[in-house]
Motif scaffolding. Sequence first.
Motif, mmCIF file in Angstrom:
data_model
loop_
_atom_site.group_PDB
_atom_site.id
_atom_site.type_symbol
_atom_site.label_atom_id
_atom_site.label_comp_id
_atom_site.label_asym_id
_atom_site.label_seq_id
_atom_site.Cartn_x
_atom_site.Cartn_y
_atom_site.Cartn_z
ATOM 1 N N ALA A 169 -63.648 -37.064 -68.489
ATOM 2 C CA ALA A 169 -63.156 -36.342 -69.668
ATOM 3 C C ALA A 169 -62.197 -37.210 -70.477
ATOM 4 N N GLN A 170 -61.329 -37.925 -69.791
ATOM 5 C CA GLN A 170 -60.368 -38.805 -70.476
ATOM 6 C C GLN A 170 -61.103 -39.926 -71.207
ATOM 7 N N MET A 217 -52.283 -46.580 -73.701
ATOM 8 C CA MET A 217 -53.669 -46.886 -74.044
ATOM 9 C C MET A 217 -53.818 -46.796 -75.559
ATOM 10 N N ASN A 218 -54.574 -47.747 -76.128
ATOM 11 C CA ASN A 218 -54.840 -47.728 -77.558
ATOM 12 C C ASN A 218 -56.309 -48.068 -77.813
ATOM 13 N N ALA A 271 -64.013 -40.701 -78.328
ATOM 14 C CA ALA A 271 -64.075 -39.880 -79.534
ATOM 15 C C ALA A 271 -62.900 -40.188 -80.467
ATOM 16 N N THR A 272 -61.722 -40.306 -79.908
ATOM 17 C CA THR A 272 -60.523 -40.600 -80.701
ATOM 18 C C THR A 272 -60.662 -41.909 -81.460
#
Length: 110
Positions: free
Chosen positions: A26-27, A76-77, A33-34
């Motif tokens: 899920a993460q 995280m990026n 998606a982000t």
Amino acid sequence: MHPSLLTVLCLGIASAVAQLDQSLDAQWSQWRATHKKLYSTNEEGWRRAVWEKNLKMIEQHSREYSSGNPSFTMTMNAFGDMTNEEFRQVMNGFKNLRQKKGKYVVRLLQ
């Protein structure tokens, strides 16, 4: 006969893909998606493996930061699916072509 480098790399990627942490599905989906990440079927597995490795490093760093060890934070990026080498190539922006009498000739990447 010695195995080719490509064979060794493919086996390494295949073994990494087989060990993906399903609890992060899920993460991973949310991160993709982000950051609008789309991969080919062949690429997604090893990008996920790189992302997981980077996520684990960030989580370890955060635990150490909570204990007062490092003086900076990490998160995280959009570059989370890149290896250190890929990141350096993308973000550095130049290559040293040659050195002549103490001067550097620099070519910007397009």
